[in-house]
Design a protein around this motif. Structure first.
Motif, PDB file in Angstrom:
ATOM      1  N   ILE A  87      -4.779  28.360  -9.505  1.00  0.00           N
ATOM      2  CA  ILE A  87      -5.963  27.552  -9.160  1.00  0.00           C
ATOM      3  C   ILE A  87      -6.197  26.504 -10.254  1.00  0.00           C
ATOM      4  O   ILE A  87      -7.231  26.474 -10.924  1.00  0.00           O
ATOM      5  CB  ILE A  87      -7.230  28.412  -8.956  1.00  0.00           C
ATOM      6  CG1 ILE A  87      -6.914  29.624  -8.090  1.00  0.00           C
ATOM      7  CG2 ILE A  87      -8.327  27.579  -8.297  1.00  0.00           C
ATOM      8  CD1 ILE A  87      -6.517  29.327  -6.678  1.00  0.00           C
ATOM      9  N   SER A  88      -5.234  25.625 -10.431  1.00  0.00           N
ATOM     10  CA  SER A  88      -5.276  24.635 -11.500  1.00  0.00           C
ATOM     11  C   SER A  88      -5.888  23.322 -11.026  1.00  0.00           C
ATOM     12  O   SER A  88      -5.867  23.009  -9.835  1.00  0.00           O
ATOM     13  CB  SER A  88      -3.846  24.373 -11.996  1.00  0.00           C
ATOM     14  OG  SER A  88      -3.778  23.203 -12.757  1.00  0.00           O
ATOM     15  N   ALA A  89      -6.405  22.558 -11.978  1.00  0.00           N
ATOM     16  CA  ALA A  89      -6.896  21.218 -11.661  1.00  0.00           C
ATOM     17  C   ALA A  89      -5.746  20.228 -11.538  1.00  0.00           C
ATOM     18  O   ALA A  89      -5.932  19.124 -11.058  1.00  0.00           O
ATOM     19  CB  ALA A  89      -7.870  20.746 -12.742  1.00  0.00           C
ATOM     20  N   TYR A  90      -4.542  20.621 -11.966  1.00  0.00           N
ATOM     21  CA  TYR A  90      -3.392  19.721 -11.945  1.00  0.00           C
ATOM     22  C   TYR A  90      -2.187  20.432 -11.328  1.00  0.00           C
ATOM     23  O   TYR A  90      -1.180  20.687 -12.002  1.00  0.00           O
ATOM     24  CB  TYR A  90      -3.058  19.249 -13.362  1.00  0.00           C
ATOM     25  CG  TYR A  90      -4.233  18.593 -14.060  1.00  0.00           C
ATOM     26  CD1 TYR A  90      -4.585  17.273 -13.788  1.00  0.00           C
ATOM     27  CD2 TYR A  90      -5.019  19.312 -14.953  1.00  0.00           C
ATOM     28  CE1 TYR A  90      -5.678  16.681 -14.402  1.00  0.00           C
ATOM     29  CE2 TYR A  90      -6.115  18.721 -15.583  1.00  0.00           C
ATOM     30  CZ  TYR A  90      -6.437  17.407 -15.296  1.00  0.00           C
ATOM     31  OH  TYR A  90      -7.518  16.831 -15.905  1.00  0.00           O
ATOM     32  N   PRO A  91      -2.230  20.755 -10.041  1.00  0.00           N
ATOM     33  CA  PRO A  91      -1.150  21.549  -9.432  1.00  0.00           C
ATOM     34  C   PRO A  91       0.200  20.848  -9.406  1.00  0.00           C
ATOM     35  O   PRO A  91       1.235  21.514  -9.366  1.00  0.00           O
ATOM     36  CB  PRO A  91      -1.674  21.803  -8.016  1.00  0.00           C
ATOM     37  CG  PRO A  91      -2.659  20.703  -7.757  1.00  0.00           C
ATOM     38  CD  PRO A  91      -3.304  20.417  -9.074  1.00  0.00           C
ATOM     39  N   ASP A  92       0.220  19.520  -9.412  1.00  0.00           N
ATOM     40  CA  ASP A  92       1.500  18.806  -9.337  1.00  0.00           C
ATOM     41  C   ASP A  92       2.385  19.068 -10.551  1.00  0.00           C
ATOM     42  O   ASP A  92       3.601  18.879 -10.480  1.00  0.00           O
ATOM     43  CB  ASP A  92       1.270  17.300  -9.199  1.00  0.00           C
ATOM     44  CG  ASP A  92       0.717  16.921  -7.829  1.00  0.00           C
ATOM     45  OD1 ASP A  92       0.875  17.737  -6.891  1.00  0.00           O
ATOM     46  OD2 ASP A  92       0.135  15.839  -7.692  1.00  0.00           O
ATOM     47  N   ARG A  93       1.793  19.486 -11.658  1.00  0.00           N
ATOM     48  CA  ARG A  93       2.594  19.696 -12.862  1.00  0.00           C
ATOM     49  C   ARG A  93       3.607  20.822 -12.702  1.00  0.00           C
ATOM     50  O   ARG A  93       4.664  20.803 -13.331  1.00  0.00           O
ATOM     51  CB  ARG A  93       1.678  19.996 -14.054  1.00  0.00           C
ATOM     52  CG  ARG A  93       0.831  18.799 -14.467  1.00  0.00           C
ATOM     53  CD  ARG A  93      -0.027  19.143 -15.657  1.00  0.00           C
ATOM     54  NE  ARG A  93      -0.872  18.020 -16.056  1.00  0.00           N
ATOM     55  CZ  ARG A  93      -1.781  18.076 -17.029  1.00  0.00           C
ATOM     56  NH1 ARG A  93      -1.964  19.216 -17.687  1.00  0.00           N
ATOM     57  NH2 ARG A  93      -2.508  17.031 -17.326  1.00  0.00           N
ATOM     58  N   TYR A  94       3.302  21.816 -11.861  1.00  0.00           N
ATOM     59  CA  TYR A  94       4.238  22.923 -11.691  1.00  0.00           C
ATOM     60  C   TYR A  94       5.553  22.441 -11.090  1.00  0.00           C
ATOM     61  O   TYR A  94       6.626  22.852 -11.503  1.00  0.00           O
ATOM     62  CB  TYR A  94       3.626  24.014 -10.803  1.00  0.00           C
ATOM     63  CG  TYR A  94       2.355  24.598 -11.342  1.00  0.00           C
ATOM     64  CD1 TYR A  94       2.326  25.212 -12.590  1.00  0.00           C
ATOM     65  CD2 TYR A  94       1.165  24.543 -10.625  1.00  0.00           C
ATOM     66  CE1 TYR A  94       1.149  25.761 -13.096  1.00  0.00           C
ATOM     67  CE2 TYR A  94      -0.011  25.077 -11.123  1.00  0.00           C
ATOM     68  CZ  TYR A  94      -0.018  25.682 -12.349  1.00  0.00           C
ATOM     69  OH  TYR A  94      -1.167  26.215 -12.844  1.00  0.00           O
ATOM     70  N   GLY A  95       5.453  21.571 -10.075  1.00  0.00           N
ATOM     71  CA  GLY A  95       6.651  21.094  -9.403  1.00  0.00           C
ATOM     72  C   GLY A  95       7.564  20.282 -10.298  1.00  0.00           C
ATOM     73  O   GLY A  95       8.764  20.175 -10.028  1.00  0.00           O
ATOM     74  N   GLN A  96       7.026  19.702 -11.369  1.00  0.00           N
ATOM     75  CA  GLN A  96       7.842  18.891 -12.264  1.00  0.00           C
ATOM     76  C   GLN A  96       8.888  19.714 -13.010  1.00  0.00           C
ATOM     77  O   GLN A  96       9.846  19.171 -13.540  1.00  0.00           O
ATOM     78  CB  GLN A  96       6.942  18.176 -13.281  1.00  0.00           C
ATOM     79  CG  GLN A  96       6.035  17.122 -12.653  1.00  0.00           C
ATOM     80  CD  GLN A  96       5.115  16.499 -13.688  1.00  0.00           C
ATOM     81  OE1 GLN A  96       4.216  17.134 -14.214  1.00  0.00           O
ATOM     82  NE2 GLN A  96       5.362  15.247 -13.996  1.00  0.00           N
ATOM     83  N   TRP A  97       8.703  21.039 -13.052  1.00  0.00           N
ATOM     84  CA  TRP A  97       9.620  21.904 -13.798  1.00  0.00           C
ATOM     85  C   TRP A  97      10.523  22.718 -12.879  1.00  0.00           C
ATOM     86  O   TRP A  97      11.263  23.597 -13.341  1.00  0.00           O
ATOM     87  CB  TRP A  97       8.816  22.848 -14.706  1.00  0.00           C
ATOM     88  CG  TRP A  97       8.156  22.124 -15.832  1.00  0.00           C
ATOM     89  CD1 TRP A  97       6.859  21.697 -15.890  1.00  0.00           C
ATOM     90  CD2 TRP A  97       8.762  21.710 -17.057  1.00  0.00           C
ATOM     91  NE1 TRP A  97       6.621  21.043 -17.066  1.00  0.00           N
ATOM     92  CE2 TRP A  97       7.773  21.035 -17.815  1.00  0.00           C
ATOM     93  CE3 TRP A  97      10.041  21.845 -17.591  1.00  0.00           C
ATOM     94  CZ2 TRP A  97       8.028  20.505 -19.068  1.00  0.00           C
ATOM     95  CZ3 TRP A  97      10.304  21.308 -18.852  1.00  0.00           C
ATOM     96  CH2 TRP A  97       9.301  20.651 -19.575  1.00  0.00           C
ATOM     97  N   GLU A  98      10.526  22.433 -11.587  1.00  0.00           N
ATOM     98  CA  GLU A  98      11.300  23.249 -10.644  1.00  0.00           C
ATOM     99  C   GLU A  98      12.800  23.210 -10.958  1.00  0.00           C
ATOM    100  O   GLU A  98      13.459  24.254 -11.055  1.00  0.00           O
ATOM    101  CB  GLU A  98      11.049  22.779  -9.212  1.00  0.00           C
ATOM    102  CG  GLU A  98      11.826  23.571  -8.182  1.00  0.00           C
ATOM    103  CD  GLU A  98      11.488  23.174  -6.750  1.00  0.00           C
ATOM    104  OE1 GLU A  98      12.067  23.785  -5.830  1.00  0.00           O
ATOM    105  OE2 GLU A  98      10.661  22.252  -6.553  1.00  0.00           O
ATOM    106  N   VAL A  99      13.365  22.017 -11.102  1.00  0.00           N
ATOM    107  CA  VAL A  99      14.802  21.898 -11.349  1.00  0.00           C
ATOM    108  C   VAL A  99      15.168  22.532 -12.684  1.00  0.00           C
ATOM    109  O   VAL A  99      16.144  23.286 -12.798  1.00  0.00           O
ATOM    110  CB  VAL A  99      15.235  20.414 -11.312  1.00  0.00           C
ATOM    111  CG1 VAL A  99      16.703  20.286 -11.710  1.00  0.00           C
ATOM    112  CG2 VAL A  99      15.009  19.835  -9.919  1.00  0.00           C
TER     113      VAL A  99
END
Length: 398
Positions: free
Chosen positions: A376-388
């Motif tokens: 439940i983050s205020a910045y959820p897009d940051r997680y996807g930046q580390w997927e690769v």
């Protein structure tokens, strides 16, 4: 506990503080420490005292009116619910403020009713294409529409037909396909867009203000220089800007994806990554779930077992004692905090918190959305930046 330990921990939120204060639930990742990679881990010798465990005292009602001194955590504990579920059901985040008199929903929203079964399609005939045929000509000949033939035959407007091909003819006639030309009542005039100011009152949220004035959250953010992490307060004047009309295009413009991030791990970070991978495999978590855990920890703490963070956030995943993730000692126990993030049948926290395996359908979610369902983050897009990068860490340390 030594006196200096108490002073050092004085900044943690304590239970029983009035709702207007404790209701501000900070997102664990809202401010991943920019200097975390360069900051040496402090000793974990000072810990919060174990929080009292509040057992459910009553079955959860459908709604609950906030009382003086309530917090989201205390309300969830009282009715045997997870804090994160109460937040989700009410559209709240860790930073949201609750106030006396506010009504909270304490149950998951009812699923949308199943759509009524479609009327059976009329029987379809076929047409054998001859030289010179077009979809339009075939539709005219059989008294149906071009779109009906395209749908019935699995074609598109770019498809090429050829002599000898069998084309399905839908029973929908051109007359039936065309909308009836009956007069309809005039639609009410839309509410005029507001370019005026709105004075914040207790209980207001940016979303509620946007709904009231027929605009969007983003438009209000832009007009007032605010962001998703901004806090508004009673008496504040908010400029209400009308949302820009949607462009008249056949498809919405795709937003640019967040840029991928990479990092080379040092020895402590690599050790923590290997532990996250090992425990995930021990619990039977798929590599995708393990990658989500690695990316989440990287965003939250730079894969370091921090004994500090935003408010009372601690550890690899910046979990918070004040919202039910365990005592400070428990959260600083890397093995336990990893298992609590994964959740599921072997969650050391039981049903107090919701881990990744407790999120229905997480395997089918977008990478960042699955992580966000736990954090439940205020910045959820940051997680996807580390997927690769997370997938590469699994290959390297797994």
């Amino acid at each position: 506990m030594r006196p200096n330990t108490i002073n050092r921990r004085a900044r943690y939120v304590q239970l029983g503080v009035p709702a207007a204060v404790l209701g501000v639930l900070a997102s664990g990742i809202s401010a991943a420490p920019a200097s975390a990679a360069a900051t040496s881990e402090r000793g974990a010798e000072s810990r919060l005292a174990a929080l009292p465990r509040v057992l459910p005292t009553a079955a959860a009602p459908a709604t609950y009116t906030v009382q003086e001194g309530d917090t989201v955590f205390s309300i969830a504990q009282r009715f045997g619910l997870r804090t994160v579920d109460v937040l989700t059901w009410n559209g709240l985040g860790w930073r949201s403020v609750i106030y006396p008199g506010q009504t909270l929903t304490l149950a998951a929203p009812a699923p949308a009713p199943a759509p009524a079964p479609a009327a059976p399609a009329p029987a379809a005939a076929t047409h054998t294409v001859v030289a010179g045929d077009t979809i339009f000509a075939i539709a005219q000949k059989h008294g149906t529409s071009v779109d009906s033939i395209l749908v019935a035959s699995g074609l598109s407007r770019d498809s090429v037909i050829y002599p000898g091909q069998s084309i399905a003819i839908s029973g929908t006639s051109a007359a039936a396909a065309a909308p009836a030309m009956t007069p309809s009542p005039a639609a009410p005039d839309p509410a005029p867009s507001s370019g005026t100011a709105h004075t914040v009152v207790a209980g207001d949220t940016i979303f509620a203000i946007a709904q009231k004035h027929g605009t969007s959250v983003d438009a209000i953010y832009a007009a007032n220089g605010l962001s998703a992490s901004s806090i508004i307060y009673p008496g504040q004047s908010i400029v209400v800007a009308a949302a820009a009309p949607a462009p008249l295009t056949s498809a919405p413009a795709a937003s640019a994806p967040a840029p991928a991030q990479t990092a080379t791990l040092n020895a402590p970070q690599a050790e923590n990554a290997a532990m996250i991978i090992r425990i995930g495999r021990e619990l039977g978590v798929s590599d995708r779930g393990i990658a989500i855990a690695l990316a989440t920890s990287m965003v939250e703490s730079w894969l370091r077992n921090l004994d500090w963070g935003d408010r009372d956030s601690l550890g690899l995943f910046q979990q918070r004692p004040s919202t039910g993730w365990g005592t400070a000692d428990q959260i600083m126990d890397r093995d336990r905090s990893i298992r609590v993030f994964y959740g599921g049948a072997h969650d050391p926290n039981g049903t107090t918190t919701r881990g990744l395996l407790d999120v229905a359908g997480w395997e089918g979610m977008a990478f960042k959305d699955a992580a966000q369902a736990v954090q439940i983050s205020a910045y959820p897009d940051r997680y996807g930046q580390w997927e690769v990068q997370a997938d590469q860490w699994i290959a390297l340390y797994g």
